[in-house]
Design a protein around this motif. Sequence first.
Motif, PDB file in Angstrom:
ATOM      1  N   THR A   1       0.808  -1.221   0.000  1.00 44.89           N
ATOM      2  CA  THR A   1       0.000   0.000   0.000  1.00 44.89           C
ATOM      3  C   THR A   1       0.844   1.275   0.000  1.00 44.89           C
ATOM      4  N   GLY A   2       2.060   1.191   0.535  1.00 43.67           N
ATOM      5  CA  GLY A   2       2.902   2.374   0.625  1.00 43.67           C
ATOM      6  C   GLY A   2       2.550   3.299   1.789  1.00 43.67           C
ATOM      7  N   TYR A   3       1.584   2.911   2.661  1.00 46.65           N
ATOM      8  CA  TYR A   3       1.233   3.778   3.805  1.00 46.65           C
ATOM      9  C   TYR A   3       2.462   4.116   4.643  1.00 46.65           C
ATOM     10  N   ILE A   4       3.334   3.148   4.765  1.00 44.84           N
ATOM     11  CA  ILE A   4       4.511   3.303   5.633  1.00 44.84           C
ATOM     12  C   ILE A   4       5.423   4.441   5.136  1.00 44.84           C
ATOM     13  N   LEU A   5       5.307   4.753   3.835  1.00 43.39           N
ATOM     14  CA  LEU A   5       6.160   5.812   3.276  1.00 43.39           C
ATOM     15  C   LEU A   5       5.852   7.178   3.872  1.00 43.39           C
ATOM     16  N   GLU A   6       4.647   7.323   4.455  1.00 41.43           N
ATOM     17  CA  GLU A   6       4.294   8.576   5.122  1.00 41.43           C
ATOM     18  C   GLU A   6       5.159   8.798   6.357  1.00 41.43           C
ATOM     19  N   TYR A   7       5.749   7.739   6.865  1.00 45.01           N
ATOM     20  CA  TYR A   7       6.422   7.811   8.168  1.00 45.01           C
ATOM     21  C   TYR A   7       7.931   7.647   8.100  1.00 45.01           C
ATOM     22  N   VAL A   8       8.411   6.888   7.104  1.00 46.12           N
ATOM     23  CA  VAL A   8       9.850   6.628   7.090  1.00 46.12           C
ATOM     24  C   VAL A   8      10.524   7.404   5.972  1.00 46.12           C
ATOM     25  N   ASN A   9      11.783   7.611   6.177  1.00 49.08           N
ATOM     26  CA  ASN A   9      12.574   8.341   5.217  1.00 49.08           C
ATOM     27  C   ASN A   9      13.262   7.323   4.307  1.00 49.08           C
ATOM     28  N   ALA A  10      12.660   7.062   3.170  1.00 49.01           N
ATOM     29  CA  ALA A  10      13.218   6.044   2.272  1.00 49.01           C
ATOM     30  C   ALA A  10      13.370   6.619   0.874  1.00 49.01           C
ATOM     31  N   ASP A  11      14.583   6.548   0.349  1.00 46.24           N
ATOM     32  CA  ASP A  11      14.850   7.142  -0.967  1.00 46.24           C
ATOM     33  C   ASP A  11      14.896   6.110  -2.080  1.00 46.24           C
ATOM     34  N   ARG A  12      15.137   4.863  -1.699  1.00 45.29           N
ATOM     35  CA  ARG A  12      15.339   3.854  -2.746  1.00 45.29           C
ATOM     36  C   ARG A  12      14.336   2.716  -2.602  1.00 45.29           C
ATOM     37  N   GLY A  13      13.904   2.249  -3.746  1.00 44.30           N
ATOM     38  CA  GLY A  13      13.040   1.082  -3.738  1.00 44.30           C
ATOM     39  C   GLY A  13      13.213   0.301  -5.024  1.00 44.30           C
ATOM     40  N   GLN A  14      12.684  -0.923  -5.031  1.00 40.57           N
ATOM     41  CA  GLN A  14      12.711  -1.745  -6.236  1.00 40.57           C
ATOM     42  C   GLN A  14      11.508  -2.667  -6.243  1.00 40.57           C
ATOM     43  N   VAL A  15      11.244  -3.228  -7.405  1.00 40.88           N
ATOM     44  CA  VAL A  15      10.155  -4.188  -7.539  1.00 40.88           C
ATOM     45  C   VAL A  15      10.762  -5.578  -7.698  1.00 40.88           C
ATOM     46  N   LEU A  16      10.220  -6.522  -6.941  1.00 39.05           N
ATOM     47  CA  LEU A  16      10.621  -7.918  -7.125  1.00 39.05           C
ATOM     48  C   LEU A  16       9.558  -8.550  -8.017  1.00 39.05           C
ATOM     49  N   TYR A  17      10.002  -8.993  -9.175  1.00 37.89           N
ATOM     50  CA  TYR A  17       9.051  -9.555 -10.132  1.00 37.89           C
ATOM     51  C   TYR A  17       9.601 -10.881 -10.636  1.00 37.89           C
ATOM     52  N   ASN A  18       8.828 -11.925 -10.408  1.00 33.36           N
ATOM     53  CA  ASN A  18       9.217 -13.232 -10.919  1.00 33.36           C
ATOM     54  C   ASN A  18      10.637 -13.627 -10.484  1.00 33.36           C
ATOM     55  N   GLY A  19      10.989 -13.280  -9.269  1.00 32.43           N
ATOM     56  CA  GLY A  19      12.297 -13.675  -8.736  1.00 32.43           C
ATOM     57  C   GLY A  19      13.455 -12.777  -9.110  1.00 32.43           C
TER      58      GLY A  19
ATOM     59  N   PRO B   1      10.707   5.292  -4.011  1.00 32.53           N
ATOM     60  CA  PRO B   1       9.545   4.438  -3.716  1.00 32.53           C
ATOM     61  C   PRO B   1       8.192   5.048  -4.089  1.00 32.53           C
ATOM     62  N   ARG B   2       8.054   6.361  -3.911  1.00 31.16           N
ATOM     63  CA  ARG B   2       6.780   7.000  -4.264  1.00 31.16           C
ATOM     64  C   ARG B   2       6.528   6.938  -5.768  1.00 31.16           C
ATOM     65  N   ASP B   3       7.588   7.129  -6.538  1.00 32.97           N
ATOM     66  CA  ASP B   3       7.445   7.046  -8.000  1.00 32.97           C
ATOM     67  C   ASP B   3       7.078   5.626  -8.416  1.00 32.97           C
ATOM     68  N   ILE B   4       7.689   4.649  -7.729  1.00 35.91           N
ATOM     69  CA  ILE B   4       7.362   3.252  -8.055  1.00 35.91           C
ATOM     70  C   ILE B   4       5.885   2.991  -7.776  1.00 35.91           C
ATOM     71  N   LEU B   5       5.427   3.463  -6.613  1.00 32.11           N
ATOM     72  CA  LEU B   5       4.034   3.243  -6.228  1.00 32.11           C
ATOM     73  C   LEU B   5       3.082   3.893  -7.245  1.00 32.11           C
ATOM     74  N   ASP B   6       3.389   5.121  -7.648  1.00 34.93           N
ATOM     75  CA  ASP B   6       2.570   5.811  -8.667  1.00 34.93           C
ATOM     76  C   ASP B   6       2.527   4.996  -9.955  1.00 34.93           C
ATOM     77  N   HIS B   7       3.697   4.494 -10.316  1.00 38.11           N
ATOM     78  CA  HIS B   7       3.823   3.739 -11.556  1.00 38.11           C
ATOM     79  C   HIS B   7       3.002   2.451 -11.512  1.00 38.11           C
ATOM     80  N   ILE B   8       3.093   1.760 -10.353  1.00 33.42           N
ATOM     81  CA  ILE B   8       2.340   0.501 -10.211  1.00 33.42           C
ATOM     82  C   ILE B   8       0.842   0.798 -10.258  1.00 33.42           C
TER      83      ILE B   8
END
Length: 253
Positions: free
Chosen positions: A207-225, A233-240
Amino acid sequence: MLRIEDLHVKIGDREVLRGINLHIAENETFILFGPNGSGKTTLLMTLMGFGNYEITSGRILFRGQDITHASIYERARLGIGMSFQRPPTIHGLKTRHLVTMCARGRDIDVEGMAQKLNMDAFLDRDINAGFSGGEIKRSELLQLMAQNPYLLLFDEPESGVDLENMKLIGATVRDVLSGGIEPRPETSMKQQRVRKRPVSGLIITHTGYILEYVNADRGQVLYNGHLCCEANPRDILDHISQYGYQECVRCLN
Ligand SMILES: Nc1ncnc2c1ncn2[C@@H]1O[C@H](COP(=O)(O)OP(=O)(O)OP(=O)(O)O)[C@@H](O)[C@H]1O
Ligand SMILES: [Mg+2]
């Protein structure tokens, strides 16, 4: 803090993780997305050292030490802690006792910590026995606060949590990730003034709710291993939200 090199993991006959490379620096929090069944929990369980997850190649380095074949308790002692997606119920073990054990002899204020998480009424109940979804997540967090690890692995800390409790969980996750709960005993007062204890996080979220609280600059998607789409992370969430996970196939190519 953590370096994963070309990690391949099998469960039974099936290869679930197919060459994971990931680096998380000290004081960095990394966010992991991915569709159901893509291997996110498998990655965290493998990092923690659970036995059903067979590492067929690659290695895991934690604070410079190769822990690929270390046992769960060694990893916990070195300073890796995990909040589980679905932790077990343990009949006959009171929450208070487990929390005290997590502290490994350090003098902690169990009652105070529990009060902070609205868990004081649960200390004398068996671990997770009849706990609601949100209560389980708070209980997990309480154990992590007591353990006070260097690397915190959160498997969907906000799933099943109502919005009010989300504030509580979010603020506590932020506190533990900033090392703000209490200093580790092995550092002297002088050292603590000079250098803050490093704490890093790896958080799985849908859901990304946790992003409201933590300071996180990097994220990735795990897809098919495989890991793909490194971004904020916010851009990833928007994209998804906009394109779904199908876009990951394009990214992986
Ligand atoms: N013990 C097991 N035996 C057989 N297959 C398993 C086992 N544990 C996990 N798997 C399979 O491995 C795949 C990855 O599971 P995993 O729990 O890592 O997914 P996930 O990305 O965490 O999904 P979710 O978002 O639903 O939590 C799934 O297809 C799952 O069924
Ligand atoms: Mg999972």
